[in-house]
Design a protein around this motif. Structure first.
Motif, PDB file in Angstrom:
ATOM      1  N   ARG A   1     107.616  32.802  97.474  1.00  0.00           N
ATOM      2  CA  ARG A   1     108.140  34.155  97.281  1.00  0.00           C
ATOM      3  C   ARG A   1     109.554  34.074  96.696  1.00  0.00           C
ATOM      4  O   ARG A   1     110.554  34.383  97.345  1.00  0.00           O
ATOM      5  CB  ARG A   1     108.110  34.936  98.591  1.00  0.00           C
TER       6      ARG A   1
ATOM      7  N   ARG B   1     105.421  39.532  91.602  1.00  0.00           N
ATOM      8  CA  ARG B   1     104.584  38.673  92.436  1.00  0.00           C
ATOM      9  C   ARG B   1     105.366  37.395  92.684  1.00  0.00           C
ATOM     10  O   ARG B   1     106.377  37.139  92.019  1.00  0.00           O
ATOM     11  CB  ARG B   1     103.271  38.352  91.711  1.00  0.00           C
ATOM     12  N   PRO B   2     104.938  36.574  93.649  1.00  0.00           N
ATOM     13  CA  PRO B   2     105.637  35.293  93.845  1.00  0.00           C
ATOM     14  C   PRO B   2     105.734  34.512  92.539  1.00  0.00           C
ATOM     15  O   PRO B   2     104.754  34.380  91.805  1.00  0.00           O
ATOM     16  CB  PRO B   2     104.754  34.575  94.868  1.00  0.00           C
TER      17      PRO B   2
ATOM     18  N   GLU C   1     111.011  42.492 101.438  1.00  0.00           N
ATOM     19  CA  GLU C   1     109.638  41.977 101.314  1.00  0.00           C
ATOM     20  C   GLU C   1     109.582  40.455 101.415  1.00  0.00           C
ATOM     21  O   GLU C   1     108.514  39.861 101.268  1.00  0.00           O
ATOM     22  CB  GLU C   1     109.046  42.427  99.975  1.00  0.00           C
TER      23      GLU C   1
ATOM     24  N   TYR D   1     111.369  38.200  99.515  1.00  0.00           N
ATOM     25  CA  TYR D   1     111.607  37.455  98.276  1.00  0.00           C
ATOM     26  C   TYR D   1     113.011  36.853  98.267  1.00  0.00           C
ATOM     27  O   TYR D   1     113.957  37.420  98.806  1.00  0.00           O
ATOM     28  CB  TYR D   1     111.444  38.357  97.052  1.00  0.00           C
TER      29      TYR D   1
END
Length: 283
Positions: A63, A227-228, A258, A260
């Protein structure tokens, strides 16, 4: 028994010292430690046909996300800058610093010439890395959003001219990464840039901030697309991307909530062998 062994070892050491003194030699000093070679930025190997490699995103298993900002300016925009139009965005850079967000700035050589103090400040800040976005934001293919084009024989020198502008501005260590103006490239362009030794960096999330005045629109587009391992493309020019700084202030805390982590492109490229995505070579 242990005491006797220790005494024997001490006597042996004393004899060695006396022998060295008797010959007029000092005991040999330990060699100085060898300095580790400086680390080099991660790059991708050329493709099977020897073409410039193209990086799109990092592994989907981590992430991590890279925010990238294009600092665009063409050679023909000097008069507009002299008339007061601003192609820089110091408030955006200040916000990234305040939020402690690493980022990669893809800079044109013309931008570095117009704003050398800012280019040097960004290039010397360990939070950021400077990469190449051509000298004057001319396209490397035909039919690229109406941009003027660079002749095939001048593509490599255009990249090298941008690096020269960075060094003149005081950016000591620009990264060996290149972003095609408009994101447009073909096999001919990749072949022309192979001798330059760069990795072409694209993206998988378009921020949509170009000429957008609503920061919520930009923030939602980024948050919906990340997205990751994503590479997000945004812009670092006030006149062309007026909502970007406000959008970043919404994007960063939400992505952190989230889970990240923000990284520079170099970190994603360093994980390329772990599942990074490269685009197929164009025909």
């Amino acid at each position: 028994m242990i005491i006797l062994l220790r005494r024997a070892a001490a006597v042996s050491a004393l004899i060695a010292v006396l022998a060295a003194c008797g010959t007029g030699r000092s005991p040999r000093a330990a060699p100085p430690p060898v300095a580790a070679p400086p680390s080099r930025p991660a790059t991708l190997a050329p493709g099977p046909a020897g073409l410039t490699p193209v990086f799109e995103h990092g592994p989907r298993t981590r992430r991590a996300v890279a925010l990238t900002f294009d600092a665009d300016m063409t050679s023909g925009q000097g008069a507009r800058a002299a008339a007061g139009e601003r192609f820089d965005h110091p408030r955006l850079i200040a916000t990234l610093r305040a939020l402690k967000v690493p980022a990669t700035v893809f800079m044109t050589g013309r931008w570095a010439e117009q704003y050398p103090d800012q280019a040097r400040s960004i290039g010397r800040d360990p939070l950021f890395e400077v990469a190449n976005h051509s000298y004057s934001h001319y396209a490397y293919t035909r039919d690229c959003y109406g941009l003027p084009t660079v002749a095939e024989g001048r593509m490599r020198s255009d990249v090298e001219r941008a690096y020269a502008a960075f060094r003149k501005a005081g950016v000591a260590d620009p990264m060996p990464y290149f972003r095609f103006p408009g994101g447009c490239y073909d096999r001919r362009a990749l072949k022309a840039l192979t001798p330059a030794g760069v990795t072409a960096v694209q993206w998988d999330v378009v921020g949509g901030d170009a000429f957008e005045s609503d920061p919520d629109v930009v923030a939602r587009q980024v948050l919906d697309g990340v997205r990751p391992g994503s590479v997000v493309v945004l812009h670092c020019t006030r006149s062309a991307a007026p909502a970007t700084e406000r959008a970043v202030r919404a994007i960063v805390p939400e992505l952190r909530r989230e889970g990240y982590r923000f990284v520079k492109v170099s970190e994603l490229i360093a994980t390329a062998d772990s599942g990074a995505r490269t685009r197929p070579e164009p025909r």
